[in-house]
Design a protein around this motif. Structure first.
Motif, PDB file in Angstrom:
ATOM      1  N   GLU A  17      55.455  20.204  85.973  1.00 47.03           N
ATOM      2  CA  GLU A  17      56.346  19.708  87.050  1.00 47.03           C
ATOM      3  C   GLU A  17      56.528  18.565  86.656  1.00 47.03           C
ATOM      4  O   GLU A  17      55.679  17.705  85.803  1.00 47.03           O
ATOM      5  N   GLY A  18      57.386  17.516  86.881  1.00 46.96           N
ATOM      6  CA  GLY A  18      57.991  16.363  86.372  1.00 46.96           C
ATOM      7  C   GLY A  18      58.398  16.232  85.150  1.00 46.96           C
ATOM      8  O   GLY A  18      59.204  15.553  85.154  1.00 46.96           O
ATOM      9  N   SER A  19      59.429  17.613  84.628  1.00 53.87           N
ATOM     10  CA  SER A  19      60.005  17.758  83.528  1.00 53.87           C
ATOM     11  C   SER A  19      61.384  16.815  83.884  1.00 53.87           C
ATOM     12  O   SER A  19      61.443  16.802  85.358  1.00 53.87           O
ATOM     13  N   LYS A  20      61.654  15.942  82.801  1.00 48.39           N
ATOM     14  CA  LYS A  20      62.947  15.281  83.397  1.00 48.39           C
ATOM     15  C   LYS A  20      63.735  16.567  83.154  1.00 48.39           C
ATOM     16  O   LYS A  20      65.239  16.675  83.993  1.00 48.39           O
ATOM     17  N   TYR A  21      63.493  17.946  82.975  1.00 44.74           N
ATOM     18  CA  TYR A  21      64.610  18.895  82.780  1.00 44.74           C
ATOM     19  C   TYR A  21      64.376  20.249  84.046  1.00 44.74           C
ATOM     20  O   TYR A  21      65.371  20.729  84.354  1.00 44.74           O
ATOM     21  N   GLN A  22      63.533  19.651  84.966  1.00 42.87           N
ATOM     22  CA  GLN A  22      63.449  21.018  86.579  1.00 42.87           C
ATOM     23  C   GLN A  22      64.415  19.963  87.714  1.00 42.87           C
ATOM     24  O   GLN A  22      65.136  21.336  87.864  1.00 42.87           O
ATOM     25  N   PRO A  23      65.088  18.506  87.290  1.00 43.44           N
ATOM     26  CA  PRO A  23      66.741  19.046  88.349  1.00 43.44           C
ATOM     27  C   PRO A  23      66.809  20.190  87.370  1.00 43.44           C
ATOM     28  O   PRO A  23      68.258  21.123  88.007  1.00 43.44           O
ATOM     29  N   GLU A  43      73.415  15.554  82.392  1.00 47.26           N
ATOM     30  CA  GLU A  43      72.782  13.742  82.601  1.00 47.26           C
ATOM     31  C   GLU A  43      72.948  13.578  83.604  1.00 47.26           C
ATOM     32  O   GLU A  43      72.100  12.766  84.450  1.00 47.26           O
ATOM     33  N   MET A 101      70.075  15.270  85.513  1.00 44.34           N
ATOM     34  CA  MET A 101      68.764  15.273  85.606  1.00 44.34           C
ATOM     35  C   MET A 101      68.348  13.514  85.858  1.00 44.34           C
ATOM     36  O   MET A 101      66.966  13.195  85.777  1.00 44.34           O
ATOM     37  N   ASN A 102      69.396  12.522  85.616  1.00 44.59           N
ATOM     38  CA  ASN A 102      69.253  11.166  85.529  1.00 44.59           C
ATOM     39  C   ASN A 102      68.788  10.507  84.926  1.00 44.59           C
ATOM     40  O   ASN A 102      67.812   9.890  85.127  1.00 44.59           O
ATOM     41  N   ASN A 103      69.243  11.341  83.494  1.00 37.57           N
ATOM     42  CA  ASN A 103      68.612  11.253  82.141  1.00 37.57           C
ATOM     43  C   ASN A 103      69.448  10.848  81.093  1.00 37.57           C
ATOM     44  O   ASN A 103      70.596  12.179  81.640  1.00 37.57           O
ATOM     45  N   GLN A 141      63.364  21.980  77.518  1.00 38.94           N
ATOM     46  CA  GLN A 141      65.146  22.285  77.964  1.00 38.94           C
ATOM     47  C   GLN A 141      64.995  23.756  78.482  1.00 38.94           C
ATOM     48  O   GLN A 141      65.816  24.052  78.854  1.00 38.94           O
TER      49      GLN A 141
END
Length: 161
Positions: free
Chosen positions: A3-9, A30, A33-35, A57
């Protein structure tokens, strides 16, 4: 995936898609992910490999039941595809006869390399390779074991011939 991984979205987006194929630009990923993607994602095809270990990823798309089929580094886009579920299945009695396509599809569904799959089955990697090339087919006993593994992995291989 944690949970909370930047790849979650990305996982959520793919999970919410009913398309069998999704093509996204690096910029779209990007934005989701907002990243920013790491530089290696933009320069190395290997970053996009469908591997089960050590790659957050890959967990994102594989948990959503997609695989990376194509990476266009120059065009900065990636093609995700859901594996086919309609395979030619032959049976002897109630035993599925596992063929090259079915074996490879099961292995890919499980996100395993040939080496990892061979270890799981207790056979040599060369054996898995020869099955996948169609050089020879598993014994009836091995076919029964493959069916058990497929059920545990929730692998759906469709109707009978």
């Amino acid at each position: 995936m944690k949970e909370g991984s930047k790849y979650q979205p990305l996982l959520e987006f793919l999970r919410g898609s009913d398309q069998s194929e999704v093509i996204l630009t690096f910029a779209e990923i990007e934005a989701l992910m907002n990243n920013p993607l790491p530089d290696s994602a933009k320069s190395k095809r290997a970053w996009w490999s469908n591997r089960s270990k050590g790659a957050l990823q890959a967990s994102a798309w594989m948990e959503a039941r997609y695989r990376v089929e194509e990476v266009d580094l120059a065009g900065q886009r990636v093609t995700f595809r859901k594996p086919t579920t309609g395979y030619q299945v032959q049976r002897v009695g109630d035993t599925v006869l596992w063929n090259s396509d079915l074996i490879k599809a099961l292995r890919l569904h499980m996100g395993l390399t040939q080496v990892e799959f061979a270890e799981r089955l207790g056979v040599y990697q060369q054996t898995v390779s020869q099955w996948e090339k169609g050089a020879y087919e598993p014994t009836l006993a091995t076919s029964k074991y493959l069916t058990l593994i497929a059920e545990q992995a929730e692998f759906k291989y469709g109707g009978e011939e």
